[in-house]
Design a protein around this motif. Structure first.
Motif, PDB file in Angstrom:
ATOM      1  N   VAL A  32      35.873  44.194  32.033  1.00 42.01           N
ATOM      2  CA  VAL A  32      36.594  43.907  33.266  1.00 42.01           C
ATOM      3  C   VAL A  32      37.157  45.231  33.788  1.00 42.01           C
ATOM      4  CG1 VAL A  32      38.606  42.747  34.255  1.00 42.01           C
ATOM      5  CG2 VAL A  32      37.219  41.591  32.507  1.00 42.01           C
ATOM      6  N   MET A  33      36.991  45.457  35.070  1.00 43.33           N
ATOM      7  CA  MET A  33      37.557  46.642  35.708  1.00 43.33           C
ATOM      8  C   MET A  33      38.676  46.194  36.634  1.00 43.33           C
ATOM      9  SD  MET A  33      35.654  49.071  34.473  1.00 43.33           S
ATOM     10  CE  MET A  33      35.999  50.473  35.522  1.00 43.33           C
ATOM     11  N   ALA A  34      39.762  46.935  36.634  1.00 40.54           N
ATOM     12  CA  ALA A  34      40.934  46.498  37.396  1.00 40.54           C
ATOM     13  C   ALA A  34      41.652  47.674  38.038  1.00 40.54           C
ATOM     14  CB  ALA A  34      41.895  45.755  36.476  1.00 40.54           C
ATOM     15  N   ALA A  48      44.292  43.939  41.241  1.00 39.06           N
ATOM     16  CA  ALA A  48      43.065  43.149  41.296  1.00 39.06           C
ATOM     17  C   ALA A  48      42.161  43.523  40.141  1.00 39.06           C
ATOM     18  CB  ALA A  48      42.330  43.377  42.619  1.00 39.06           C
ATOM     19  N   ALA A  49      41.235  42.613  39.816  1.00 40.42           N
ATOM     20  CA  ALA A  49      40.266  42.865  38.753  1.00 40.42           C
ATOM     21  C   ALA A  49      38.945  42.202  39.092  1.00 40.42           C
ATOM     22  CB  ALA A  49      40.781  42.337  37.412  1.00 40.42           C
ATOM     23  N   VAL A  50      37.867  42.746  38.527  1.00 40.20           N
ATOM     24  CA  VAL A  50      36.527  42.201  38.751  1.00 40.20           C
ATOM     25  C   VAL A  50      35.779  42.175  37.427  1.00 40.20           C
ATOM     26  CG1 VAL A  50      35.630  44.475  39.407  1.00 40.20           C
ATOM     27  CG2 VAL A  50      34.396  42.416  40.099  1.00 40.20           C
ATOM     28  N   GLY A  51      35.086  41.073  37.191  1.00 41.43           N
ATOM     29  CA  GLY A  51      34.350  40.908  35.949  1.00 41.43           C
ATOM     30  C   GLY A  51      32.989  41.564  35.987  1.00 41.43           C
ATOM     31  N   TRP A  52      32.309  41.516  34.840  1.00 43.60           N
ATOM     32  CA  TRP A  52      30.955  42.091  34.746  1.00 43.60           C
ATOM     33  C   TRP A  52      29.904  40.997  34.664  1.00 43.60           C
ATOM     34  CZ3 TRP A  52      28.241  46.640  34.688  1.00 43.60           C
ATOM     35  CH2 TRP A  52      26.944  46.569  34.173  1.00 43.60           C
ATOM     36  N   ARG A  56      33.317  37.652  39.110  1.00 42.22           N
ATOM     37  CA  ARG A  56      34.560  36.969  39.437  1.00 42.22           C
ATOM     38  C   ARG A  56      35.602  38.001  39.775  1.00 42.22           C
ATOM     39  NH1 ARG A  56      38.490  34.893  34.794  1.00 42.22           N
ATOM     40  NH2 ARG A  56      40.238  34.183  36.073  1.00 42.22           N
ATOM     41  N   THR A  57      36.425  37.693  40.761  1.00 42.18           N
ATOM     42  CA  THR A  57      37.508  38.595  41.135  1.00 42.18           C
ATOM     43  C   THR A  57      38.842  37.862  41.053  1.00 42.18           C
ATOM     44  OG1 THR A  57      37.201  38.050  43.473  1.00 42.18           O
ATOM     45  CG2 THR A  57      36.075  40.013  42.654  1.00 42.18           C
ATOM     46  N   VAL A  58      39.863  38.610  40.699  1.00 39.17           N
ATOM     47  CA  VAL A  58      41.223  38.078  40.593  1.00 39.17           C
ATOM     48  C   VAL A  58      42.149  39.029  41.333  1.00 39.17           C
ATOM     49  CG1 VAL A  58      43.098  37.497  39.026  1.00 39.17           C
ATOM     50  CG2 VAL A  58      40.741  36.975  38.381  1.00 39.17           C
ATOM     51  N   TYR A  59      43.080  38.471  42.074  1.00 37.53           N
ATOM     52  CA  TYR A  59      44.019  39.284  42.844  1.00 37.53           C
ATOM     53  C   TYR A  59      45.449  38.810  42.641  1.00 37.53           C
ATOM     54  CZ  TYR A  59      39.940  40.730  45.623  1.00 37.53           C
ATOM     55  OH  TYR A  59      38.735  41.224  46.038  1.00 37.53           O
ATOM     56  N   THR A  60      46.363  39.723  42.828  1.00 43.20           N
ATOM     57  CA  THR A  60      47.752  39.316  43.006  1.00 43.20           C
ATOM     58  C   THR A  60      47.838  38.630  44.363  1.00 43.20           C
ATOM     59  OG1 THR A  60      48.682  41.059  41.625  1.00 43.20           O
ATOM     60  CG2 THR A  60      50.084  40.184  43.366  1.00 43.20           C
ATOM     61  N   ASP A  61      48.510  37.497  44.396  1.00 44.48           N
ATOM     62  CA  ASP A  61      48.528  36.682  45.620  1.00 44.48           C
ATOM     63  C   ASP A  61      48.939  37.460  46.859  1.00 44.48           C
ATOM     64  OD1 ASP A  61      49.589  33.544  44.076  1.00 44.48           O
ATOM     65  OD2 ASP A  61      47.621  34.471  44.316  1.00 44.48           O
ATOM     66  N   ILE A  69      38.397  44.059  45.916  1.00 40.45           N
ATOM     67  CA  ILE A  69      37.861  44.824  44.794  1.00 40.45           C
ATOM     68  C   ILE A  69      36.373  44.547  44.686  1.00 40.45           C
ATOM     69  CG2 ILE A  69      38.341  43.027  43.067  1.00 40.45           C
ATOM     70  CD1 ILE A  69      39.037  45.326  41.100  1.00 40.45           C
ATOM     71  N   SER A  70      35.624  45.583  44.339  1.00 37.24           N
ATOM     72  CA  SER A  70      34.189  45.427  44.149  1.00 37.24           C
ATOM     73  C   SER A  70      33.731  46.443  43.110  1.00 37.24           C
ATOM     74  CB  SER A  70      33.427  45.625  45.462  1.00 37.24           C
ATOM     75  OG  SER A  70      33.659  46.939  45.971  1.00 37.24           O
ATOM     76  N   ARG A  71      32.519  46.249  42.617  1.00 38.34           N
ATOM     77  CA  ARG A  71      31.997  47.195  41.634  1.00 38.34           C
ATOM     78  C   ARG A  71      30.509  47.393  41.856  1.00 38.34           C
ATOM     79  NH1 ARG A  71      33.221  44.870  35.833  1.00 38.34           N
ATOM     80  NH2 ARG A  71      31.996  46.662  35.153  1.00 38.34           N
TER      81      ARG A  71
END
Length: 125
Positions: A32-34, A48-52, A56-61, A69-71
């Motif tokens: 996971v990169m954040a 924010a974070a993005v999976g491999w 999937r992406t996760v953000y602070t609201d 976020i992207s990779r």
């Protein structure tokens, strides 16, 4: 292993910046990169974070409507596009990496193994 963050700078409120974090020394498959940030006088917080394995992406609201976020796995690079910047976004922004297999939320900075040196974003009002 190095994470090199770049792209910070001075921008006016309402403007945009794109941060980059280039990983070297190993590939970050299954990591996971954040992005985290630390404002002056405040504790470091998750952005924010993005999976491999699953994109999937996760953000602070409070940031999800303005930040993306992207990779690029081929380039071992993660990006943070920041739009409609506000003075309160002023902070040092850090990229980080952790294994996807670890349990725990992606916002938990204690689980991140690798950290970049940070890049300063200053938003003038």
């Amino acid at each position: 292993v190095q994470l090199q963050a770049s792209g910070g700078g001075l921008v006016q409120a309402g403007g945009s910046l794109r941060l980059s974090c280039a990983a070297s020394g190993r590939t970050f498959s299954n990591y996971v990169m954040a992005w985290f940030r630390q404002a002056p006088g405040k504790e470091r917080e998750f952005v924010a974070a993005v999976g491999w394995s699953v994109y999937r992406t996760v953000y602070t609201d409070s940031m999800k409507d303005r930040f993306t976020i992207s990779r690029d796995n081929a380039k071992n690079t993660v990006y943070l596009q920041m739009n409609s910047l506000k003075a309160e976004d002023t902070a040092v922004y850090y990229c980080a990496a952790r294994r996807e297999s670890y349990s725990g939320t992606w916002s938990n900075q204690e689980l991140y193994e690798y950290w970049g040196q940070g890049t300063l974003v200053t938003v003038s009002s």
